[in-house]
Design an enzyme around this catalytic site. Structure first.
Site, PDB file in Angstrom:
ATOM      1  CG  HIS A  12      44.927  23.645  24.092  1.00 14.80           C
ATOM      2  ND1 HIS A  12      45.830  24.692  24.434  1.00 14.80           N
ATOM      3  CD2 HIS A  12      44.472  24.061  22.743  1.00 14.80           C
ATOM      4  CE1 HIS A  12      45.744  25.559  23.366  1.00 14.80           C
ATOM      5  NE2 HIS A  12      44.911  25.001  22.481  1.00 14.80           N
ATOM      6  CD  GLU A  92      43.948  25.849  16.791  1.00 11.35           C
ATOM      7  OE1 GLU A  92      42.571  25.996  16.318  1.00 11.35           O
ATOM      8  OE2 GLU A  92      44.329  26.548  17.827  1.00 11.35           O
TER       9      GLU A  92
END
Length: 219
Positions: A12, A92
């Site tokens: 990201h 994550e």
């Protein structure tokens, strides 16, 4: 089996947490947005991806975090060609819920001393935990290749540690090798390209911050 010609991994763009780690004390990690810089980074990565995929179909898997969804949207891929789905196993590493900045900084120091793969955050996951769920995702991904019309491109929009662990699992890297590698930068791309010999190769290695220190010959 219709194996894809390439598997593309993208981290990201810069998030609010990358820019200011105090934000974790006020906002859930999964809810953090891209910064203006992160949006620009994602758009620039999108230019490269659109050139790479051309008119080909893409099967995309996106981590359920806001910053990965915003990154994917910024790629501006053709929705008629890019089939996207949310994939929680690509999320994550869990560092706990509300995070105290000083405590997290201390735990990061402990992790550096203990080892990124084995150290488990007090209220979260170890790298080994993330490795296990990435492995479970890979099993699902392999099964999807059995479809005769599987797209020639797979795109994973995820996080730095998850990218390294995906490659560790795919290429059978040792723990020592994983420990020696740094995360990619925000919006950086790595491509697993299928060769004529039927094997995948990584287009660009991860930066290395130290020499691997294996315990034995298998390292």
């Amino acid at each position: 089996m219709a194996r894809p010609q390439r598997i593309v991994l993208v981290r990201h763009g810069e998030s609010e947490g990358n820019a200011d780690d105090t934000v974790y004390e006020r906002e859930p990690d999964h809810a953090l947005r891209l910064t203006g810089t992160g949006l620009r980074q994602a758009r620039e990565a999108g230019v490269r991806l659109r050139e790479l995929f051309g008119d080909e179909q893409v099967s995309a898997y996106v981590s359920p975090y806001r910053r990965t969804h915003e990154t994917f949207a910024a790629f501006e891929l053709d929705q008629e060609r890019a089939r996207a789905r949310e994939e929680p196993r690509l999320r994550e590493q869990d560092w706990g819920n509300w995070q105290d900045r000083d405590d997290v900084r201390l735990q990061k120091a402990y992790r550096d001393a203990y080892g990124h793969f084995f150290y488990r955050f007090a209220q979260g996951e170890s790298g080994a935990d993330v490795y296990d769920r990435v492995g479970a995702f890979l099993e699902s991904l392999y099964r999807s290749f059995e479809a005769p019309d599987h797209p020639p491109n797979v795109l994973l929009v995820t996080h730095g540690l998850t990218m390294r662990l995906f490659c560790m699992r795919w290429f059978h890297w040792s723990v020592a090798e994983f420990e020696s590698l740094s995360n990619p930068r925000n919006a950086e791309v790595r491509i697993l390209q299928l060769g004529e010999d039927g094997r995948y190769s990584l287009d660009r290695q991860f930066e290395r911050w130290r020499v691997p220190e294996p315990y034995g010959i298998t390292g």
